[in-house]
Motif scaffolding. Structure first.
Motif, PDB file in Angstrom:
ATOM      1  N   UNK A   2     -21.032  15.656  44.608  1.00 29.41           N
ATOM      2  CA  UNK A   2     -21.102  17.072  44.258  1.00 29.41           C
ATOM      3  C   UNK A   2     -20.136  17.920  45.083  1.00 29.41           C
ATOM      4  N   UNK A   3     -19.685  17.431  46.219  1.00 30.52           N
ATOM      5  CA  UNK A   3     -18.789  18.209  47.055  1.00 30.52           C
ATOM      6  C   UNK A   3     -17.379  18.306  46.473  1.00 30.52           C
ATOM      7  N   UNK A   4     -17.064  17.507  45.431  1.00 31.52           N
ATOM      8  CA  UNK A   4     -15.741  17.528  44.824  1.00 31.52           C
ATOM      9  C   UNK A   4     -15.721  18.178  43.441  1.00 31.52           C
ATOM     10  N   UNK A   5     -16.778  18.896  43.082  1.00 32.00           N
ATOM     11  CA  UNK A   5     -16.826  19.573  41.791  1.00 32.00           C
ATOM     12  C   UNK A   5     -17.302  21.011  41.974  1.00 32.00           C
ATOM     13  N   UNK A   6     -17.011  21.835  40.965  1.00 33.25           N
ATOM     14  CA  UNK A   6     -17.575  23.178  40.926  1.00 33.25           C
ATOM     15  C   UNK A   6     -18.112  23.408  39.520  1.00 33.25           C
ATOM     16  N   UNK A   7     -19.154  24.215  39.436  1.00 31.67           N
ATOM     17  CA  UNK A   7     -19.804  24.483  38.163  1.00 31.67           C
ATOM     18  C   UNK A   7     -18.842  25.225  37.246  1.00 31.67           C
ATOM     19  N   UNK A   8     -18.766  24.777  35.986  1.00 31.56           N
ATOM     20  CA  UNK A   8     -17.827  25.403  35.034  1.00 31.56           C
ATOM     21  C   UNK A   8     -18.486  26.550  34.302  1.00 31.56           C
ATOM     22  N   UNK A  16     -40.811  19.466  47.003  1.00 34.41           N
ATOM     23  CA  UNK A  16     -40.037  18.395  47.601  1.00 34.41           C
ATOM     24  C   UNK A  16     -38.823  18.011  46.764  1.00 34.41           C
ATOM     25  N   UNK A  17     -38.535  18.757  45.696  1.00 33.13           N
ATOM     26  CA  UNK A  17     -37.384  18.441  44.870  1.00 33.13           C
ATOM     27  C   UNK A  17     -36.099  18.650  45.648  1.00 33.13           C
ATOM     28  N   UNK A  18     -35.157  17.765  45.400  1.00 30.15           N
ATOM     29  CA  UNK A  18     -33.862  17.837  46.049  1.00 30.15           C
ATOM     30  C   UNK A  18     -32.981  18.817  45.285  1.00 30.15           C
ATOM     31  N   UNK A  19     -32.272  19.662  45.994  1.00 32.44           N
ATOM     32  CA  UNK A  19     -31.377  20.630  45.379  1.00 32.44           C
ATOM     33  C   UNK A  19     -29.950  20.134  45.580  1.00 32.44           C
ATOM     34  N   UNK A  20     -29.205  20.005  44.473  1.00 35.18           N
ATOM     35  CA  UNK A  20     -27.814  19.558  44.530  1.00 35.18           C
ATOM     36  C   UNK A  20     -26.934  20.766  44.302  1.00 35.18           C
ATOM     37  N   UNK A  21     -25.994  20.980  45.211  1.00 33.79           N
ATOM     38  CA  UNK A  21     -25.081  22.125  45.115  1.00 33.79           C
ATOM     39  C   UNK A  21     -23.644  21.629  44.996  1.00 33.79           C
ATOM     40  N   UNK A  22     -22.824  22.415  44.294  1.00 40.72           N
ATOM     41  CA  UNK A  22     -21.413  22.064  44.162  1.00 40.72           C
ATOM     42  C   UNK A  22     -20.647  22.508  45.404  1.00 40.72           C
ATOM     43  N   UNK A  23     -19.316  22.391  45.374  1.00 37.21           N
ATOM     44  CA  UNK A  23     -18.490  22.722  46.532  1.00 37.21           C
ATOM     45  C   UNK A  23     -18.556  24.195  46.901  1.00 37.21           C
ATOM     46  N   UNK A  33     -28.755   9.322  45.771  1.00 42.08           N
ATOM     47  CA  UNK A  33     -27.750   8.461  46.379  1.00 42.08           C
ATOM     48  C   UNK A  33     -26.555   9.240  46.876  1.00 42.08           C
ATOM     49  N   UNK A  34     -25.560   8.491  47.353  1.00 41.37           N
ATOM     50  CA  UNK A  34     -24.354   9.071  47.922  1.00 41.37           C
ATOM     51  C   UNK A  34     -23.554   9.822  46.861  1.00 41.37           C
ATOM     52  N   UNK A  35     -23.342   9.187  45.718  1.00 41.47           N
ATOM     53  CA  UNK A  35     -22.693   9.826  44.578  1.00 41.47           C
ATOM     54  C   UNK A  35     -23.817  10.403  43.729  1.00 41.47           C
ATOM     55  N   UNK A  36     -24.033  11.712  43.836  1.00 42.17           N
ATOM     56  CA  UNK A  36     -25.226  12.305  43.239  1.00 42.17           C
ATOM     57  C   UNK A  36     -25.040  12.832  41.827  1.00 42.17           C
ATOM     58  N   UNK A  37     -23.903  12.551  41.186  1.00 41.39           N
ATOM     59  CA  UNK A  37     -23.672  12.956  39.792  1.00 41.39           C
ATOM     60  C   UNK A  37     -23.226  11.737  38.999  1.00 41.39           C
ATOM     61  N   UNK A  38     -23.934  11.429  37.918  1.00 36.11           N
ATOM     62  CA  UNK A  38     -23.495  10.422  36.953  1.00 36.11           C
ATOM     63  C   UNK A  38     -22.906  11.167  35.775  1.00 36.11           C
ATOM     64  N   UNK A  39     -21.758  10.683  35.280  1.00 34.10           N
ATOM     65  CA  UNK A  39     -21.115  11.369  34.171  1.00 34.10           C
ATOM     66  C   UNK A  39     -20.223  10.405  33.408  1.00 34.10           C
ATOM     67  N   UNK A  84     -19.064  20.615  34.803  1.00 27.81           N
ATOM     68  CA  UNK A  84     -18.410  20.856  36.088  1.00 27.81           C
ATOM     69  C   UNK A  84     -16.915  20.587  35.955  1.00 27.81           C
ATOM     70  N   UNK A  85     -16.157  21.117  36.916  1.00 30.40           N
ATOM     71  CA  UNK A  85     -14.715  20.909  36.982  1.00 30.40           C
ATOM     72  C   UNK A  85     -14.393  20.245  38.312  1.00 30.40           C
ATOM     73  N   UNK A  86     -13.540  19.231  38.284  1.00 32.82           N
ATOM     74  CA  UNK A  86     -13.141  18.509  39.496  1.00 32.82           C
ATOM     75  C   UNK A  86     -12.170  19.384  40.277  1.00 32.82           C
ATOM     76  N   UNK A  87     -12.354  19.497  41.599  1.00 36.38           N
ATOM     77  CA  UNK A  87     -11.528  20.391  42.418  1.00 36.38           C
ATOM     78  C   UNK A  87     -10.526  19.634  43.291  1.00 36.38           C
TER      79      UNK A  87
END
Length: 112
Positions: free
Chosen positions: A106-112, A41-48, A88-94, A59-62
Protein backbone atom coordinates in the motif's frame (compact mmCIF):
# COMPACT_ATOMS: atom_id res chain seq x y z
CA UNK A 1 -0.50 1.54 31.49
CA UNK A 2 -2.59 -0.42 33.96
CA UNK A 3 -3.65 -3.98 33.17
CA UNK A 4 -7.19 -5.11 33.96
CA UNK A 5 -7.77 -7.44 36.93
CA UNK A 6 -8.37 -11.14 36.37
CA UNK A 7 -12.00 -11.76 35.32
CA UNK A 8 -12.04 -15.09 37.17
CA UNK A 9 -10.56 -14.30 40.63
CA UNK A 10 -10.32 -10.48 40.43
CA UNK A 11 -6.57 -10.50 41.19
CA UNK A 12 -4.73 -7.27 40.44
CA UNK A 13 -1.43 -9.06 39.67
CA UNK A 14 -2.07 -9.83 36.00
CA UNK A 15 0.76 -9.75 33.48
CA UNK A 16 1.19 -9.86 29.71
CA UNK A 17 2.40 -12.90 27.79
CA UNK A 18 2.42 -12.01 24.10
CA UNK A 19 -1.18 -11.20 23.10
CA UNK A 20 -2.57 -12.86 26.23
CA UNK A 21 -3.07 -11.67 29.79
CA UNK A 22 -2.29 -14.14 32.59
CA UNK A 23 -3.27 -14.29 36.25
CA UNK A 24 -0.45 -15.75 38.41
CA UNK A 25 -2.84 -16.63 41.26
CA UNK A 26 -5.43 -18.77 39.45
CA UNK A 27 -3.52 -19.39 36.15
CA UNK A 28 -6.43 -18.02 34.09
CA UNK A 29 -5.45 -16.77 30.62
CA UNK A 30 -7.52 -14.54 28.35
CA UNK A 31 -6.91 -12.50 25.17
CA UNK A 32 -5.82 -8.91 25.61
CA UNK A 33 -8.75 -7.57 23.55
CA UNK A 34 -11.43 -9.81 25.10
CA UNK A 35 -13.77 -6.90 25.82
CA UNK A 36 -13.33 -5.24 22.43
CA UNK A 37 -16.11 -5.03 19.91
CA UNK A 38 -15.56 -7.06 16.72
CA UNK A 39 -15.10 -3.91 14.62
CA UNK A 40 -12.45 -2.41 16.89
CA UNK A 41 -9.71 -4.84 15.93
CA UNK A 42 -10.02 -4.36 12.17
CA UNK A 43 -6.82 -3.46 10.40
CA UNK A 44 -6.81 -0.14 8.55
CA UNK A 45 -4.83 -0.03 5.29
CA UNK A 46 -3.71 3.40 4.10
CA UNK A 47 -2.11 4.46 0.83
CA UNK A 48 1.09 6.52 0.49
CA UNK A 49 -0.83 9.77 1.08
CA UNK A 50 -2.79 8.51 4.09
CA UNK A 51 -6.17 7.77 2.50
CA UNK A 52 -7.97 4.70 3.86
CA UNK A 53 -8.23 1.91 1.28
CA UNK A 54 -11.13 -0.53 0.99
CA UNK A 55 -11.92 -3.59 -1.12
CA UNK A 56 -13.01 -2.60 -4.62
CA UNK A 57 -11.15 0.75 -4.70
CA UNK A 58 -9.07 1.88 -7.66
CA UNK A 59 -5.48 2.95 -7.04
CA UNK A 60 -2.62 4.46 -9.04
CA UNK A 61 0.99 3.26 -8.75
CA UNK A 62 3.32 6.08 -7.62
CA UNK A 63 6.69 4.40 -8.28
CA UNK A 64 8.13 2.12 -10.97
CA UNK A 65 7.91 -1.40 -9.54
CA UNK A 66 9.96 -4.31 -10.89
CA UNK A 67 8.01 -7.56 -10.97
CA UNK A 68 10.03 -10.19 -9.16
CA UNK A 69 11.02 -13.16 -11.34
CA UNK A 70 10.31 -11.46 -14.66
CA UNK A 71 11.44 -8.58 -16.84
CA UNK A 72 8.13 -6.68 -16.40
CA UNK A 73 7.96 -3.27 -14.77
CA UNK A 74 4.77 -1.67 -13.44
CA UNK A 75 5.18 1.95 -14.51
CA UNK A 76 4.31 5.09 -12.56
CA UNK A 77 0.71 6.11 -13.19
CA UNK A 78 -0.58 2.59 -13.85
CA UNK A 79 -4.20 2.48 -12.70
CA UNK A 80 -5.29 -0.67 -10.88
CA UNK A 81 -9.03 -1.28 -10.51
CA UNK A 82 -10.96 -3.40 -8.03
CA UNK A 83 -8.26 -4.10 -5.43
CA UNK A 84 -8.67 -6.66 -2.64
CA UNK A 85 -7.08 -6.09 0.79
CA UNK A 86 -5.31 -9.06 2.37
CA UNK A 87 -3.14 -9.77 5.41
CA UNK A 88 0.63 -9.86 5.01
CA UNK A 89 3.55 -7.83 3.75
CA UNK A 90 1.95 -7.16 0.37
CA UNK A 91 -1.46 -6.01 1.58
CA UNK A 92 -3.16 -5.49 -1.82
CA UNK A 93 -4.10 -8.27 -4.25
CA UNK A 94 -4.95 -7.07 -7.74
CA UNK A 95 -4.88 -7.83 -11.43
CA UNK A 96 -2.83 -5.53 -13.67
CA UNK A 97 -3.55 -5.43 -17.39
CA UNK A 98 -0.68 -6.94 -19.38
CA UNK A 99 0.97 -8.48 -16.32
CA UNK A 100 -1.71 -10.45 -14.44
CA UNK A 101 -2.42 -11.13 -10.80
CA UNK A 102 0.03 -9.77 -8.26
CA UNK A 103 0.43 -8.34 -4.78
CA UNK A 104 1.28 -4.71 -4.05
CA UNK A 105 2.33 -2.84 -0.94
CA UNK A 106 0.00 0.00 0.00
CA UNK A 107 2.95 2.36 0.45
CA UNK A 108 3.50 2.41 -3.35
CA UNK A 109 -0.05 3.36 -4.40
CA UNK A 110 -2.45 6.25 -3.98
CA UNK A 111 -6.23 6.16 -4.13
CA UNK A 112 -7.55 7.14 -7.57
Amino acid sequence: MSLPPCPKCNSAYTYEDGDMLVCPECAHEWPRNAGAEPGETERVVRDAVGNVLQDGDSVTVIKDLKVKGSSYVVKVGTKVKNIRLVEGDHDIDCKIDGIGAMGLKSEFVKKA
